[in-house]
Design a protein around this motif. Structure first.
Motif, PDB file in Angstrom:
ATOM      1  N   PRO A 346       0.821  -1.211   0.000  1.00  0.00           N
ATOM      2  CA  PRO A 346       0.000   0.000   0.000  1.00  0.00           C
ATOM      3  C   PRO A 346       0.859   1.265   0.000  1.00  0.00           C
ATOM      4  O   PRO A 346       1.902   1.299   0.650  1.00  0.00           O
ATOM      5  N   GLN A 347       0.434   2.254  -0.732  1.00  0.00           N
ATOM      6  CA  GLN A 347       1.128   3.543  -0.776  1.00  0.00           C
ATOM      7  C   GLN A 347       0.246   4.591  -0.097  1.00  0.00           C
ATOM      8  O   GLN A 347      -0.962   4.436  -0.002  1.00  0.00           O
ATOM      9  N   ALA A 348       0.903   5.664   0.345  1.00  0.00           N
ATOM     10  CA  ALA A 348       0.198   6.692   1.118  1.00  0.00           C
ATOM     11  C   ALA A 348      -0.696   7.544   0.234  1.00  0.00           C
ATOM     12  O   ALA A 348      -0.412   7.784  -0.940  1.00  0.00           O
ATOM     13  N   LEU A 349      -1.800   8.009   0.830  1.00  0.00           N
ATOM     14  CA  LEU A 349      -2.642   9.021   0.189  1.00  0.00           C
ATOM     15  C   LEU A 349      -2.011  10.381   0.429  1.00  0.00           C
ATOM     16  O   LEU A 349      -1.362  10.590   1.450  1.00  0.00           O
ATOM     17  N   PRO A 350      -2.243  11.319  -0.455  1.00  0.00           N
ATOM     18  CA  PRO A 350      -1.815  12.700  -0.158  1.00  0.00           C
ATOM     19  C   PRO A 350      -2.695  13.286   0.945  1.00  0.00           C
ATOM     20  O   PRO A 350      -3.867  12.916   1.075  1.00  0.00           O
ATOM     21  N   ASP A 351      -2.114  14.177   1.766  1.00  0.00           N
ATOM     22  CA  ASP A 351      -2.917  14.871   2.793  1.00  0.00           C
ATOM     23  C   ASP A 351      -3.699  16.013   2.180  1.00  0.00           C
ATOM     24  O   ASP A 351      -4.856  16.229   2.481  1.00  0.00           O
ATOM     25  N   LYS A 352      -2.994  16.748   1.347  1.00  0.00           N
ATOM     26  CA  LYS A 352      -3.586  17.966   0.762  1.00  0.00           C
ATOM     27  C   LYS A 352      -3.562  17.853  -0.757  1.00  0.00           C
ATOM     28  O   LYS A 352      -2.621  17.303  -1.335  1.00  0.00           O
ATOM     29  N   LEU A 353      -4.580  18.433  -1.382  1.00  0.00           N
ATOM     30  CA  LEU A 353      -4.612  18.442  -2.838  1.00  0.00           C
ATOM     31  C   LEU A 353      -4.437  19.882  -3.328  1.00  0.00           C
ATOM     32  O   LEU A 353      -3.377  20.452  -3.122  1.00  0.00           O
ATOM     33  N   ILE A 354      -5.479  20.482  -3.896  1.00  0.00           N
ATOM     34  CA  ILE A 354      -5.352  21.825  -4.481  1.00  0.00           C
ATOM     35  C   ILE A 354      -6.388  22.743  -3.812  1.00  0.00           C
ATOM     36  O   ILE A 354      -7.568  22.369  -3.716  1.00  0.00           O
ATOM     37  N   PRO A 355      -5.984  23.930  -3.379  1.00  0.00           N
ATOM     38  CA  PRO A 355      -6.977  24.838  -2.789  1.00  0.00           C
ATOM     39  C   PRO A 355      -8.087  25.159  -3.788  1.00  0.00           C
ATOM     40  O   PRO A 355      -7.818  25.328  -4.980  1.00  0.00           O
ATOM     41  N   VAL A 356      -9.314  25.223  -3.289  1.00  0.00           N
ATOM     42  CA  VAL A 356     -10.458  25.607  -4.122  1.00  0.00           C
ATOM     43  C   VAL A 356     -10.864  27.013  -3.704  1.00  0.00           C
ATOM     44  O   VAL A 356     -11.329  27.226  -2.584  1.00  0.00           O
ATOM     45  N   SER A 357     -10.678  27.977  -4.597  1.00  0.00           N
ATOM     46  CA  SER A 357     -10.962  29.370  -4.241  1.00  0.00           C
ATOM     47  C   SER A 357     -12.459  29.558  -4.039  1.00  0.00           C
ATOM     48  O   SER A 357     -13.279  28.920  -4.711  1.00  0.00           O
ATOM     49  N   ARG A 358     -12.813  30.419  -3.064  1.00  0.00           N
ATOM     50  CA  ARG A 358     -14.231  30.729  -2.848  1.00  0.00           C
ATOM     51  C   ARG A 358     -14.623  31.844  -3.794  1.00  0.00           C
ATOM     52  O   ARG A 358     -13.903  32.839  -3.930  1.00  0.00           O
ATOM     53  N   LEU A 359     -15.746  31.692  -4.455  1.00  0.00           N
ATOM     54  CA  LEU A 359     -16.210  32.711  -5.397  1.00  0.00           C
ATOM     55  C   LEU A 359     -16.822  33.884  -4.639  1.00  0.00           C
ATOM     56  O   LEU A 359     -17.370  33.720  -3.545  1.00  0.00           O
ATOM     57  N   ALA A 360     -16.727  35.071  -5.238  1.00  0.00           N
ATOM     58  CA  ALA A 360     -17.285  36.289  -4.628  1.00  0.00           C
ATOM     59  C   ALA A 360     -18.804  36.170  -4.518  1.00  0.00           C
ATOM     60  O   ALA A 360     -19.429  35.335  -5.175  1.00  0.00           O
TER      61      ALA A 360
END
Ligand SMILES: [Cu+2]
Length: 487
Positions: A346-360
């Motif tokens: 088994p290999q590790a999952l990433p902790d963090k992916l890509i930030p999702v910006s909040r729309l105005a």
């Protein structure tokens, strides 16, 4: 809290116990269409070189084998799925397209943020039989990493051409692909498509009842293959999944394994989310990671039952069931078998992916009601805000640079996946409840009797394009509107 919000949005809210239930329940027999025939075969691949991608694509009738059966189908350059196209932000794409079909057609690049005007992603373009055109566009520098989907989009012909076999994957590689754990995973593409091989091609459009509910075929394929085997050679699998079917929904679960969602239609989410199952309506895509941590063995990728019309409606009023078609409502299908051996760690999952910006905050609120009705001389028509599609009418005008909230309400008796071209969106509310997990979508399922609020920032490109139901029979029967983005 976040997880719960997400599960109600993207799955049918059933827990992991369901897996064992459906494997053993007599009322839910698992059917396997045929014995597994091969490992997955990668589609022919076109990759950009030095910032440029040049390719030729031809839509044509093709006799191709699905399982052991040769059939009259439609293909891009002789392939089902069509060649996989891969580009990077900043790349220039030039695609010479020829229509060798008997009917007019065009191409839509579902999931790409490119101009909706000629010669890019123009859904109004009509390429006559025998004609050719060159599509040419640049992938924006800030384009997200996505699993996009190219397919025909000429109103009136879409369902039949996609049901015939047309469609392919368009990948934009970027930041998500460079996350070390994601990069270290084994990557597989699952192009989900159903076929009707039982009749000759021209009679396959089905009778009107099948078009009302949305035609489905009884042969389920992944990458054009029936029940393929996928052998894991690494301890982490990245599945990039496209629902490329005309109408069929897929409710996916892998025996004994969780699915870790990392991306929705139009981009990565912020961190992996554990799911026991994943519901994909037509046009939707998702990327999931799977950990090979259950011991060596074979595990079936299942398509669990799903009812996409109000009770009894499909069988009675619309004539489904009368056709003798196996359907999704009571049957679990085996779509593929995944296997791995002891030496796979088994290999590790990433902790963090890509930030999702909040729309105005939005400057405009709109409502879109999806329903159906009867039209004199036409029979049943599918409507948005009470009107069927009209090619010369602009239904919605928006200002470039603005943010809008759209409430999409389904007052009909069938589920409708709502798709907006050109600009991706975020889901803000579902049935009046806020959705806490930010994610990028371009197609959202609005179930019968439900409502969804989405938030869209209209960026970059002026011009006209469309929004529509992605059950493509419904789109062909009128469930589409025109949006004009004003500079
Ligand atoms: Cu629909």
């Amino acid at each position: 809290m976040h997880r719960r919000d997400f599960l109600t949005l993207s799955t049918t809210s059933l827990g992991a116990t369901l897996l064992t239930q459906c494997s053993s329940s007599r009322s839910n027999p698992i059917t396997q269409n045929a014995s597994p025939i091969a490992t997955t075969v990668a589609a022919e691949l076109y990759q950009s070189q030095n910032g440029q991608l040049d390719l030729a694509l031809e839509a044509r009738p093709s006799v191709l084998k699905i399982g052991n059966q040769s059939s009259d189908l439609l293909s891009y350059s002789g392939r089902i799925p069509g060649p996989r196209i891969e580009a990077k932000p900043g790349d220039r794409v030039r695609l010479k397209f020829r229509n060798a079909l008997a009917s007019p057609t065009n191409l839509h690049f579902h999931g790409l943020h490119i101009p909706p005007t000629r010669p890019a992603d123009n859904p109004f373009l009509r390429i006559a039989p025998g004609d050719q055109t060159t599509y040419e566009f640049t992938i924006p520098q800030d384009h997200p990493s996505v699993t996009a989907y190219y397919h025909p989009h000429l109103h009136g012909y879409v369902a039949q051409q996609i049901f015939g076999g047309l469609g392919g994957i368009f990948v934009v590689r970027g930041a998500l692909d460079q996350i070390p754990e994601v990069q270290a995973a084994q990557e597989e593409f699952l192009f989900l498509k159903d076929f009707d091989l039982s009749q000759n091609f021209n009679s396959r459009s089905g009778h009107m009842g099948m078009q009302m509910i949305g035609r489905e075929g009884n042969v389920l394929t992944i990458n054009g293959q029936i029940a393929p085997r996928i052998k894991l050679t690494k301890g982490l699998l990245r599945l990039r999944i496209v629902n490329a079917s005309t109408s069929r929904f897929y409710r996916l679960a892998l025996e004994k394994h969780s699915l870790y969602l990392i991306a929705t239609d139009a981009g990565a989410i912020e961190q992996p989310r554990e799911l026991s199952e994943l519901l994909l309506s037509p046009g939707e895509r998702a990327e999931v990671l799977i950990k090979a941590d259950q011991g060596a063995g074979q595990y079936r990728l299942l398509n669990l039952p799903y009812e996409r019309a109000a009770m009894g409606m499909g069988r009675g009023m619309m004539g489904r069931g009368m056709m003798g078609e196996p359907d999704n409502r009571s049957t679990t299908n085996v779509l593929a078998t995944l296997s791995y051996e002891e030496d796979v760690q088994p290999q590790a999952l990433p902790d963090k992916l890509i930030p999702v910006s909040r729309l105005a905050k939005p400057s405009t609120q709109r409502q879109f009601t999806m329903n159906h009705g009867m039209a004199p001389g036409q029979g049943m028509v599918f409507l948005i805000n009470g009107r069927p599609f009209a090619p010369d009418r602009v239904d919605t005008q928006v200002k470039l640079g603005s943010v809008e909230d759209w409430e999409i309400i389904n007052t009909g008796v069938m589920d409708h996946p709502f798709h907006l071209h050109t600009n991706r969106f975020q889901i803000i509310e579902q049935n009046g409840q806020p959705v806490a997990t930010p994610m990028w979508k371009d197609t959202v399922l609005v179930k019968t009797g439900e409502s969804v609020k989405i938030r869209v920032a209209f960026q970059d490109y002026p011009g006209k394009t469309v929004y529509h139901c992605h059950i493509l029979d419904h789109e062909d029967l009128g469930m589409m509107g025109i949006i004009e983005m004003m500079a």
